[in-house]
Motif scaffolding. Structure first.
Motif, PDB file in Angstrom:
ATOM      1  N   ARG A  36      69.435  42.342  70.535  1.00  0.00           N
ATOM      2  CA  ARG A  36      68.425  42.293  69.495  1.00  0.00           C
ATOM      3  C   ARG A  36      69.217  43.195  68.517  1.00  0.00           C
ATOM      4  O   ARG A  36      69.015  43.017  67.168  1.00  0.00           O
ATOM      5  N   SER A  37      69.704  44.160  68.879  1.00  0.00           N
ATOM      6  CA  SER A  37      70.416  45.230  67.970  1.00  0.00           C
ATOM      7  C   SER A  37      71.432  45.736  68.790  1.00  0.00           C
ATOM      8  O   SER A  37      71.521  46.013  69.930  1.00  0.00           O
ATOM      9  N   ILE A  38      72.478  46.285  67.905  1.00  0.00           N
ATOM     10  CA  ILE A  38      73.723  47.121  68.320  1.00  0.00           C
ATOM     11  C   ILE A  38      73.889  48.016  67.372  1.00  0.00           C
ATOM     12  O   ILE A  38      74.161  47.922  66.459  1.00  0.00           O
ATOM     13  N   GLU A  39      74.178  49.333  68.056  1.00  0.00           N
ATOM     14  CA  GLU A  39      74.838  50.502  67.149  1.00  0.00           C
ATOM     15  C   GLU A  39      75.927  51.121  67.930  1.00  0.00           C
ATOM     16  O   GLU A  39      75.763  51.343  69.020  1.00  0.00           O
ATOM     17  N   VAL A  40      77.042  51.204  67.249  1.00  0.00           N
ATOM     18  CA  VAL A  40      78.225  52.087  68.070  1.00  0.00           C
ATOM     19  C   VAL A  40      78.514  53.226  66.990  1.00  0.00           C
ATOM     20  O   VAL A  40      78.619  53.118  65.783  1.00  0.00           O
ATOM     21  N   GLY A  41      78.613  54.423  67.647  1.00  0.00           N
ATOM     22  CA  GLY A  41      78.968  55.539  66.926  1.00  0.00           C
ATOM     23  C   GLY A  41      79.981  56.450  67.724  1.00  0.00           C
ATOM     24  O   GLY A  41      80.087  56.227  68.925  1.00  0.00           O
ATOM     25  N   THR A  42      80.708  57.260  66.728  1.00  0.00           N
ATOM     26  CA  THR A  42      81.906  58.040  67.543  1.00  0.00           C
ATOM     27  C   THR A  42      81.375  59.340  67.234  1.00  0.00           C
ATOM     28  O   THR A  42      80.606  59.945  66.202  1.00  0.00           O
ATOM     29  N   ASP A  43      81.794  60.075  68.260  1.00  0.00           N
ATOM     30  CA  ASP A  43      81.580  61.840  68.419  1.00  0.00           C
ATOM     31  C   ASP A  43      82.267  62.427  66.873  1.00  0.00           C
ATOM     32  O   ASP A  43      83.331  62.234  66.544  1.00  0.00           O
ATOM     33  N   VAL A  44      81.284  63.544  66.544  1.00  0.00           N
ATOM     34  CA  VAL A  44      81.686  64.159  65.432  1.00  0.00           C
ATOM     35  C   VAL A  44      81.971  65.408  65.529  1.00  0.00           C
ATOM     36  O   VAL A  44      82.695  66.398  65.001  1.00  0.00           O
ATOM     37  N   ILE A  45      81.512  66.007  66.905  1.00  0.00           N
ATOM     38  CA  ILE A  45      81.560  67.356  67.162  1.00  0.00           C
ATOM     39  C   ILE A  45      82.871  67.817  68.153  1.00  0.00           C
ATOM     40  O   ILE A  45      83.613  68.635  67.720  1.00  0.00           O
ATOM     41  N   HIS A  46      83.261  66.821  68.812  1.00  0.00           N
ATOM     42  CA  HIS A  46      84.623  66.855  69.767  1.00  0.00           C
ATOM     43  C   HIS A  46      84.539  68.419  70.499  1.00  0.00           C
ATOM     44  O   HIS A  46      85.481  68.894  70.529  1.00  0.00           O
ATOM     45  N   SER A  47      83.376  68.538  71.270  1.00  0.00           N
ATOM     46  CA  SER A  47      83.273  69.687  71.998  1.00  0.00           C
ATOM     47  C   SER A  47      83.920  69.090  73.505  1.00  0.00           C
ATOM     48  O   SER A  47      84.129  68.264  73.850  1.00  0.00           O
ATOM     49  N   GLU A  48      83.822  70.253  74.472  1.00  0.00           N
ATOM     50  CA  GLU A  48      84.323  69.904  75.826  1.00  0.00           C
ATOM     51  C   GLU A  48      83.381  68.800  76.438  1.00  0.00           C
ATOM     52  O   GLU A  48      84.062  68.109  77.174  1.00  0.00           O
ATOM     53  N   ARG A  49      82.156  69.006  76.206  1.00  0.00           N
ATOM     54  CA  ARG A  49      81.269  68.120  76.944  1.00  0.00           C
ATOM     55  C   ARG A  49      80.963  66.790  76.137  1.00  0.00           C
ATOM     56  O   ARG A  49      80.013  66.005  76.289  1.00  0.00           O
ATOM     57  N   SER A  50      81.497  66.605  75.041  1.00  0.00           N
ATOM     58  CA  SER A  50      81.439  65.327  74.095  1.00  0.00           C
ATOM     59  C   SER A  50      82.017  64.097  74.852  1.00  0.00           C
ATOM     60  O   SER A  50      83.077  64.133  75.487  1.00  0.00           O
ATOM     61  N   TYR A  51      81.488  62.907  74.583  1.00  0.00           N
ATOM     62  CA  TYR A  51      81.930  61.615  75.012  1.00  0.00           C
ATOM     63  C   TYR A  51      82.527  61.157  73.681  1.00  0.00           C
ATOM     64  O   TYR A  51      82.010  61.564  72.362  1.00  0.00           O
ATOM     65  N   HIS A  52      83.263  60.049  73.710  1.00  0.00           N
ATOM     66  CA  HIS A  52      83.890  59.657  72.535  1.00  0.00           C
ATOM     67  C   HIS A  52      83.125  58.460  71.493  1.00  0.00           C
ATOM     68  O   HIS A  52      83.301  58.746  70.456  1.00  0.00           O
ATOM     69  N   ILE A  53      82.293  57.854  72.466  1.00  0.00           N
ATOM     70  CA  ILE A  53      81.574  56.448  71.853  1.00  0.00           C
ATOM     71  C   ILE A  53      80.474  56.649  72.396  1.00  0.00           C
ATOM     72  O   ILE A  53      80.091  56.637  73.674  1.00  0.00           O
ATOM     73  N   ALA A  54      79.313  56.195  71.581  1.00  0.00           N
ATOM     74  CA  ALA A  54      78.036  55.941  72.014  1.00  0.00           C
ATOM     75  C   ALA A  54      77.633  54.253  71.598  1.00  0.00           C
ATOM     76  O   ALA A  54      77.899  54.016  70.546  1.00  0.00           O
ATOM     77  N   LEU A  55      76.984  53.683  72.705  1.00  0.00           N
ATOM     78  CA  LEU A  55      76.660  52.511  72.373  1.00  0.00           C
ATOM     79  C   LEU A  55      75.188  52.591  72.698  1.00  0.00           C
ATOM     80  O   LEU A  55      74.635  52.811  73.604  1.00  0.00           O
ATOM     81  N   VAL A  56      74.430  51.820  71.492  1.00  0.00           N
ATOM     82  CA  VAL A  56      72.960  52.040  71.812  1.00  0.00           C
ATOM     83  C   VAL A  56      72.599  50.263  71.286  1.00  0.00           C
ATOM     84  O   VAL A  56      72.846  49.879  70.259  1.00  0.00           O
ATOM     85  N   THR A  57      72.085  49.271  72.452  1.00  0.00           N
ATOM     86  CA  THR A  57      71.789  48.137  72.262  1.00  0.00           C
ATOM     87  C   THR A  57      70.194  48.025  72.640  1.00  0.00           C
ATOM     88  O   THR A  57      69.762  48.854  73.593  1.00  0.00           O
TER      89      THR A  57
END
Length: 95
Positions: A36-57
């Protein structure tokens, strides 16, 4: 409504590698009827615990999410992610 969220940490976190994987994920849009919907975002903080990409469907039901999981277009994404992913975490919830 079922929301499926996946966070990806890539083996290669370079901007080029992240951008390539973002495009692979976005390429599912319009190709999977149940999606129904898809959103893809990339991390802007770049901390040690950050992941690179978020996928929301989002999907109408668990059955729709299950159909997405085995769809040929999603399987292409799984193949790509298997090569580039260092780690991933996910959550699925009903709203």
């Amino acid at each position: 409504m079922i929301t499926h969220i996946v966070l990806f940490k890539l083996k290669d976190g370079s901007p080029e590698s992240v951008a390539q994987t973002v495009q692979v994920l976005k390429n599912m849009e319009g190709k999977i009827e149940e999606l129904r919907s898809i959103e893809v975002g990339t991390d802007v903080i770049h901390s040690e615990r950050s992941y690179h990409i978020a996928l929301v469907t989002r999907f109408d039901s668990l059955d729709a999410l299950n159909a997405y999981q085995v769809h040929p277009e999603h399987k292409k994404v799984i193949a790509h992610m298997s090569e580039v992913r260092e780690a991933s975490v996910s959550v699925d919830y009903e709203s």
